[in-house]
Design a protein around this motif. Structure first.
Motif, PDB file in Angstrom:
ATOM      1  N   ALA A  88       6.603   2.425  -9.622  1.00 47.18           N
ATOM      2  CA  ALA A  88       5.195   2.485  -9.245  1.00 47.18           C
ATOM      3  C   ALA A  88       4.352   1.946 -10.390  1.00 47.18           C
ATOM      4  O   ALA A  88       4.855   1.639 -11.480  1.00 47.18           O
ATOM      5  N   VAL A  89       3.056   1.839 -10.155  1.00 49.24           N
ATOM      6  CA  VAL A  89       2.143   1.309 -11.170  1.00 49.24           C
ATOM      7  C   VAL A  89       2.194   2.159 -12.438  1.00 49.24           C
ATOM      8  O   VAL A  89       2.164   1.629 -13.553  1.00 49.24           O
ATOM      9  N   THR A  90       2.286   3.471 -12.298  1.00 47.61           N
ATOM     10  CA  THR A  90       2.376   4.343 -13.475  1.00 47.61           C
ATOM     11  C   THR A  90       3.618   4.029 -14.294  1.00 47.61           C
ATOM     12  O   THR A  90       3.589   4.083 -15.533  1.00 47.61           O
ATOM     13  N   ASP A  91       4.724   3.696 -13.639  1.00 50.80           N
ATOM     14  CA  ASP A  91       5.928   3.300 -14.373  1.00 50.80           C
ATOM     15  C   ASP A  91       5.665   2.042 -15.199  1.00 50.80           C
ATOM     16  O   ASP A  91       6.092   1.943 -16.360  1.00 50.80           O
ATOM     17  N   ALA A  92       4.964   1.087 -14.606  1.00 48.92           N
ATOM     18  CA  ALA A  92       4.649  -0.144 -15.332  1.00 48.92           C
ATOM     19  C   ALA A  92       3.744   0.143 -16.524  1.00 48.92           C
ATOM     20  O   ALA A  92       3.960  -0.378 -17.631  1.00 48.92           O
ATOM     21  N   ASP A  93       2.725   0.974 -16.337  1.00 53.26           N
ATOM     22  CA  ASP A  93       1.824   1.317 -17.438  1.00 53.26           C
ATOM     23  C   ASP A  93       2.585   1.978 -18.581  1.00 53.26           C
ATOM     24  O   ASP A  93       2.308   1.726 -19.766  1.00 53.26           O
ATOM     25  N   LEU A  94       3.535   2.830 -18.236  1.00 55.89           N
ATOM     26  CA  LEU A  94       4.308   3.536 -19.266  1.00 55.89           C
ATOM     27  C   LEU A  94       5.197   2.572 -20.039  1.00 55.89           C
ATOM     28  O   LEU A  94       5.256   2.615 -21.282  1.00 55.89           O
ATOM     29  N   VAL A  95       5.901   1.686 -19.339  1.00 53.51           N
ATOM     30  CA  VAL A  95       6.801   0.736 -19.994  1.00 53.51           C
ATOM     31  C   VAL A  95       6.018  -0.244 -20.873  1.00 53.51           C
ATOM     32  O   VAL A  95       6.484  -0.650 -21.942  1.00 53.51           O
ATOM     33  N   LEU A  96       4.797  -0.597 -20.458  1.00 51.97           N
ATOM     34  CA  LEU A  96       3.973  -1.497 -21.274  1.00 51.97           C
ATOM     35  C   LEU A  96       3.494  -0.837 -22.560  1.00 51.97           C
ATOM     36  O   LEU A  96       3.122  -1.529 -23.509  1.00 51.97           O
ATOM     37  N   GLY A  97       3.482   0.498 -22.590  1.00 51.80           N
ATOM     38  CA  GLY A  97       2.977   1.208 -23.760  1.00 51.80           C
ATOM     39  C   GLY A  97       1.555   1.689 -23.604  1.00 51.80           C
ATOM     40  O   GLY A  97       0.947   2.201 -24.558  1.00 51.80           O
ATOM     41  N   LEU A  98       0.976   1.559 -22.410  1.00 57.23           N
ATOM     42  CA  LEU A  98      -0.401   2.001 -22.186  1.00 57.23           C
ATOM     43  C   LEU A  98      -0.501   3.519 -22.068  1.00 57.23           C
ATOM     44  O   LEU A  98      -1.591   4.084 -22.267  1.00 57.23           O
ATOM     45  N   PRO A 142       0.790  -1.239   0.000  1.00 56.57           N
ATOM     46  CA  PRO A 142       0.000   0.000   0.000  1.00 56.57           C
ATOM     47  C   PRO A 142       0.823   1.291   0.000  1.00 56.57           C
ATOM     48  O   PRO A 142       0.276   2.368  -0.120  1.00 56.57           O
ATOM     49  N   GLU A 143       2.167   1.180   0.171  1.00 63.26           N
ATOM     50  CA  GLU A 143       2.985   2.383   0.170  1.00 63.26           C
ATOM     51  C   GLU A 143       2.909   3.060  -1.186  1.00 63.26           C
ATOM     52  O   GLU A 143       2.925   2.403  -2.225  1.00 63.26           O
ATOM     53  N   SER A 144       2.839   4.391  -1.176  1.00 62.65           N
ATOM     54  CA  SER A 144       2.688   5.146  -2.414  1.00 62.65           C
ATOM     55  C   SER A 144       3.816   6.160  -2.569  1.00 62.65           C
ATOM     56  O   SER A 144       4.310   6.728  -1.582  1.00 62.65           O
ATOM     57  N   ALA A 145       4.198   6.394  -3.815  1.00 62.57           N
ATOM     58  CA  ALA A 145       5.184   7.438  -4.104  1.00 62.57           C
ATOM     59  C   ALA A 145       4.572   8.822  -4.011  1.00 62.57           C
ATOM     60  O   ALA A 145       5.298   9.825  -3.987  1.00 62.57           O
ATOM     61  N   SER A 146       3.227   8.882  -3.980  1.00 58.93           N
ATOM     62  CA  SER A 146       2.481  10.150  -3.864  1.00 58.93           C
ATOM     63  C   SER A 146       2.942  11.135  -4.937  1.00 58.93           C
ATOM     64  O   SER A 146       3.349  10.736  -6.015  1.00 58.93           O
ATOM     65  N   SER A 147       2.865  12.416  -4.625  1.00 56.41           N
ATOM     66  CA  SER A 147       3.307  13.434  -5.593  1.00 56.41           C
ATOM     67  C   SER A 147       4.749  13.846  -5.351  1.00 56.41           C
ATOM     68  O   SER A 147       5.383  14.436  -6.224  1.00 56.41           O
ATOM     69  N   VAL A 148       5.254  13.552  -4.144  1.00 53.24           N
ATOM     70  CA  VAL A 148       6.638  13.861  -3.790  1.00 53.24           C
ATOM     71  C   VAL A 148       7.257  12.612  -3.193  1.00 53.24           C
ATOM     72  O   VAL A 148       6.838  12.176  -2.117  1.00 53.24           O
ATOM     73  N   PRO A 149       8.218  11.930  -3.872  1.00 51.53           N
ATOM     74  CA  PRO A 149       8.813  12.352  -5.143  1.00 51.53           C
ATOM     75  C   PRO A 149       8.048  11.887  -6.382  1.00 51.53           C
ATOM     76  O   PRO A 149       8.398  12.240  -7.494  1.00 51.53           O
ATOM     77  N   GLY A 150       7.029  11.048  -6.197  1.00 45.26           N
ATOM     78  CA  GLY A 150       6.274  10.542  -7.325  1.00 45.26           C
ATOM     79  C   GLY A 150       6.930   9.318  -7.943  1.00 45.26           C
ATOM     80  O   GLY A 150       8.039   8.915  -7.570  1.00 45.26           O
ATOM     81  N   PRO A 151       6.244   8.670  -8.893  1.00 45.55           N
ATOM     82  CA  PRO A 151       6.844   7.541  -9.619  1.00 45.55           C
ATOM     83  C   PRO A 151       8.143   7.949 -10.305  1.00 45.55           C
ATOM     84  O   PRO A 151       8.392   9.137 -10.553  1.00 45.55           O
ATOM     85  N   ALA A 152       8.968   6.989 -10.622  1.00 48.80           N
ATOM     86  CA  ALA A 152      10.261   7.281 -11.239  1.00 48.80           C
ATOM     87  C   ALA A 152      10.108   8.056 -12.541  1.00 48.80           C
ATOM     88  O   ALA A 152      10.908   8.946 -12.855  1.00 48.80           O
ATOM     89  N   CYS A 153       9.048   7.746 -13.306  1.00 51.14           N
ATOM     90  CA  CYS A 153       8.886   8.381 -14.616  1.00 51.14           C
ATOM     91  C   CYS A 153       8.538   9.864 -14.537  1.00 51.14           C
ATOM     92  O   CYS A 153       8.613  10.572 -15.539  1.00 51.14           O
ATOM     93  N   TYR A 154       8.168  10.363 -13.355  1.00 48.66           N
ATOM     94  CA  TYR A 154       7.890  11.794 -13.227  1.00 48.66           C
ATOM     95  C   TYR A 154       9.163  12.622 -13.337  1.00 48.66           C
ATOM     96  O   TYR A 154       9.104  13.820 -13.638  1.00 48.66           O
ATOM     97  N   GLY A 155      10.314  12.006 -13.037  1.00 46.81           N
ATOM     98  CA  GLY A 155      11.569  12.744 -13.092  1.00 46.81           C
ATOM     99  C   GLY A 155      11.710  13.763 -11.984  1.00 46.81           C
ATOM    100  O   GLY A 155      12.419  14.763 -12.140  1.00 46.81           O
ATOM    101  N   LEU A 156      11.055  13.507 -10.843  1.00 47.79           N
ATOM    102  CA  LEU A 156      11.093  14.453  -9.726  1.00 47.79           C
ATOM    103  C   LEU A 156      11.890  13.911  -8.542  1.00 47.79           C
ATOM    104  O   LEU A 156      11.768  14.415  -7.423  1.00 47.79           O
ATOM    105  N   GLY A 157      12.696  12.888  -8.800  1.00 47.54           N
ATOM    106  CA  GLY A 157      13.527  12.337  -7.739  1.00 47.54           C
ATOM    107  C   GLY A 157      13.144  10.947  -7.293  1.00 47.54           C
ATOM    108  O   GLY A 157      13.880  10.326  -6.530  1.00 47.54           O
ATOM    109  N   GLY A 158      12.003  10.428  -7.737  1.00 46.80           N
ATOM    110  CA  GLY A 158      11.598   9.083  -7.355  1.00 46.80           C
ATOM    111  C   GLY A 158      12.439   8.036  -8.061  1.00 46.80           C
ATOM    112  O   GLY A 158      12.741   8.164  -9.255  1.00 46.80           O
ATOM    113  N   THR A 159      12.841   6.998  -7.342  1.00 43.60           N
ATOM    114  CA  THR A 159      13.661   5.935  -7.924  1.00 43.60           C
ATOM    115  C   THR A 159      13.017   4.564  -7.800  1.00 43.60           C
ATOM    116  O   THR A 159      13.505   3.602  -8.395  1.00 43.60           O
ATOM    117  N   ARG A 160      11.920   4.457  -7.047  1.00 46.51           N
ATOM    118  CA  ARG A 160      11.262   3.166  -6.866  1.00 46.51           C
ATOM    119  C   ARG A 160      10.108   3.039  -7.854  1.00 46.51           C
ATOM    120  O   ARG A 160       9.380   4.006  -8.097  1.00 46.51           O
TER     121      ARG A 160
END
Length: 696
Positions: free
Chosen positions: A377-387, A357-375
């Motif tokens: 998240a689901v959004t990263d998976a959706d992006l890599v899949l091409g969704l 249940p842990e979330s990257a929230s908006s700070v630092p956010g998923p890794a793909c946001y480019g805001l400092g997140g390195t772990r």
């Protein structure tokens, strides 16, 4: 410029994004901005400024601003509330830890209960005692109350909760203790159980009062800063807060009872889904709301979301009733899990892929946001899949970084398991969809519903990407993604009525000893109090009053909610009251107990404005297949290869346009994935309707 009376605004603060919706005579405009956790009002004001600029309007043009937030919930879950002290009856200092003495998992020898919001050194007790009928058995020791003051100061009290035994029957001791402590500690807010939750059942009443005190300084500070920011921008309209029960309340009521805001954001989503269900003439609906931090699932029957007087927050066991902190507040009943676009994926001790249940929230956010997140998240998976397409994310406000998403997935999951980043992303996608499907199954089973007979309505920024796969897992054959699905909760806020519900305990039996005069006096008093909470609304002339009772057969442990008949409640009304109880009892349990005595524990009064009934959607024209404007590569995890996927722009599609899955339908606020087992079309209301293929 539009006249002020026609412009309405809604804002929903989520864990990752803050959604803004503006309604004017010229149409609806929306915006998504990143939530600003350190100062949530900053994100709200930024989003409002952007959407007003889009419409060429100013703050002074807005007539109504409706606001919902998960700040209270997050404060409890993350333990970021005030340093709270509890004052109780002598001998009942440990009620928060004793609870009901039940175990949510009978055979778990390592059972872990949620930590109380008040540690034992911060719990105090004073001599006093009421009995269950409100008669004084032991007078309040006022000297003992005054003697607490130096101890409360030394402990650094930031909020105080007072919960005395049987205060629901007679609040005199609580009120006197509050006055004594307020006189000595005027800067410390005080919550008393007879005001917050005047109901029977000591543990739940105390827990609710403590939660109210725990979040009160935080919410009062936030609401005060928001009010100040709005005043500074010349806002002169009405400001309302959304409650957990799906109604609107005033700023002052929200400051007094912030615990009622715990589920305000999800409540807006349920209202949105119920409104869509009515417009679509769908009798059985599964509402699926997936945002950046959590996913919420709610059953809607006959156009109304399931409601309850009981809610648990911060469960230590995700799907186990009794494993959280109990709150007795009016709430739309739903299951909420930590499975959103920002939920972090990782490997557990057994090298299994786990999401949330842990979330990257908006700070630092998923890794793909480019805001400092390195772990990852689901959004990263959706992006890599091409969704997801990297450009134009969140209404055009962000550009995502696929290379950072792939690196995070490889480091946390792919590398340790020997998988490619794409296959790691597929694993995350499958796990989060299965987690949400499991939650839906449990929720439906608890409500006695056959989930496959329901239509799913999916909304929230992340839900349309995952709803098709969740529907496949559940056997749901029809799925609808409404217009403005990405900001559905905020849209739902604008459809909520101004309302306030009161519940008070006053035991009575439906027999010859029924005290009709006493009950009528209680209901009249409750009605007057509830009216006072909503009387400043411009629509006060259209207020409705709904009375109810929580009834059971004598000897049973729990009650069911029953709507009371209109008119005086005297001896002549008893047959109608019993008939109403038996009808509801038979609806829930398929049988009654003829002739068994019936009792009422709690009475309720809800005063509200009339909610506007939306007009049905126009009929759908004859369907016609449309060609895709472009294609995109999507990773097919079942075949471990890339495949070409048709991509349609929702803004360019018209009622009757149909596409065959697999396909993507992209829009400003979200993206809808149509799996291969579904066909989709745009109905007369502009909704995406997905039907499972007959050969599936």
């Amino acid at each position: 410029m539009s006249p002020p009376s026609s412009v309405r605004l809604a804002a929903d603060i989520g864990g990752t994004f803050t959604d803004i919706v503006l309604e004017t005579p010229q149409g609806r405009r929306t915006r998504k901005v990143l939530t600003t956790p350190a100062a949530p009002e900053d994100g709200v004001m930024t989003g409002i400024g952007l959407v007003l600029a889009d419409a060429g309007l100013d703050f002074s043009d807005v007539a109504v601003f409706v606001h919902g937030t998960t700040l209270a919930t997050n404060a409890i879950i993350e333990r970021r509330g005030a340093r709270t002290m509890l004052v109780g009856t002598e001998g009942f200092r440990d009620i928060l830890e004793i609870g009901t003495e039940s175990r949510f998992d009978q055979y778990d020898i390592m059972i872990r209960k949620p930590e109380p919001l008040v540690a034992r050194p911060h719990r105090f007790a004073v001599p006093e005692r009421m009995d269950a009928r409100g008669r004084v058995q032991r007078p309040l020791d006022e000297a003992a109350v005054r003697a607490l003051v130096p101890h409360l100061r030394a402990a650094g009290a930031e909020a105080i909760a007072i919960a005395f035994l049987h205060a629901y029957a007679n609040p005199a001791h609580e009120r006197r203790a509050r006055d004594l402590l307020a006189e000595a500690l005027p800067e410390v807010p005080i919550s008393i159980s007879s005001a917050v939750c005047p109901e029977i059942r000591e543990y739940e009443r105390t827990s609710t009062t403590v939660a109210n005190a725990y979040v009160q300084p935080l919410m009062a500070g936030y609401l005060g800063r928001l009010r100040q920011a709005l005043d500074g921008r010349a806002f002169r309209g009405a400001l309302y807060l959304v409650t957990s029960g799906g109604g609107l309340t005033s700023l002052e009521a929200a400051r007094q009872f912030p615990v009622r805001l715990v589920e305000s954001g999800p409540a807006g989503g349920a209202i949105f889904a119920a409104q869509c269900a009515g417009q679509l003439s769908e009798g059985r609906v599964l509402s699926f709301d997936m945002g950046g931090t959590t996913a919420k699932i709610c059953l809607i029957e006959r156009g109304q979301p399931a409601s309850s007087r009981f809610f648990e927050v911060d469960r230590t066991a995700r799907f186990m009733k009794g494993s959280g902190l109990p709150l007795r507040i009016p709430v739309i009943e739903m299951v909420e899990i930590g499975a959103g676009g920002g939920s972090i994926a990782h490997l557990d001790a057994m090298r299994r892929v786990v999401v949330g249940p842990e979330s990257a929230s908006s700070v630092p956010g998923p890794a793909c946001y480019g805001l400092g997140g390195t772990r990852p998240a689901v959004t990263d998976a959706d992006l890599v899949l091409g969704l997801l397409q990297p450009e134009g994310f969140a209404g055009g406000g962000m550009t995502l970084r696929p290379e950072r998403a792939a690196a995070a997935l490889d480091a946390a999951i792919g590398g340790p398991l020997g998988l490619s980043p794409e296959m790691a992303a597929h694993a995350v996608y499958e796990i989060v969809c299965e987690t949400m499907a499991s939650a839906a199954r449990v929720h439906a089973a608890e409500r006695g519903a056959v989930i496959g007979t329901h239509t799913m309505i999916a909304f929230g920024g992340a839900a349309p990407l995952h709803a098709g796969r969740v529907a496949e897992k559940l056997g749901v054959r029809r799925l609808i993604v409404p217009a403005n699905a990405g900001v559905g909760s905020a849209v739902g806020f604008l459809a909520a009525p101004v309302s306030f519900e009161l519940v008070r305990s006053h035991p009575a039996r439906l027999d010859a000893q029924f005290d009709g005069a006493g009950v009528s006096a209680l209901l009249d008093q409750m009605t007057a109090t509830a009216r006072g909470m909503v009387q400043d609304d411009a629509r006060a002339a259209s207020l409705t009053v709904r009375r109810g009772a929580f009834m059971r057969y004598v000897g049973q442990g729990h009650e069911i909610a029953v709507t009371l008949p209109d008119g005086p409640l005297d001896q002549a009304a008893l047959p109608a009251m019993r008939a109403a109880f038996e009808a509801e009892y038979a609806r829930q349990f398929a049988r009654i107990i003829p002739g068994a005595p019936v009792e009422i524990l709690n009475w309720s009064v809800t005063v509200s404005t009339r909610a506007e009934q939306p007009a049905p959607f126009p009929p759908t024209p004859a369907r016609r297949s449309v060609a895709a404007a472009r294609t995109r590569l999507l990773f097919d995890g079942g075949r471990d290869r890339m495949m070409e996927l048709a991509v349609h722009a929702r803004a360019e599609m018209r009622p009757g346009d149909a596409v065959a899955g697999p396909a993507l339908i992209v829009e400003q606020e979200t993206t809808t994935y149509v799996p291969a087992r579904f066909d989709a079309h745009i109905d007369g209301g502009g909704n995406i309707v997905m039907d499972m293929k007959e050969t599936a």
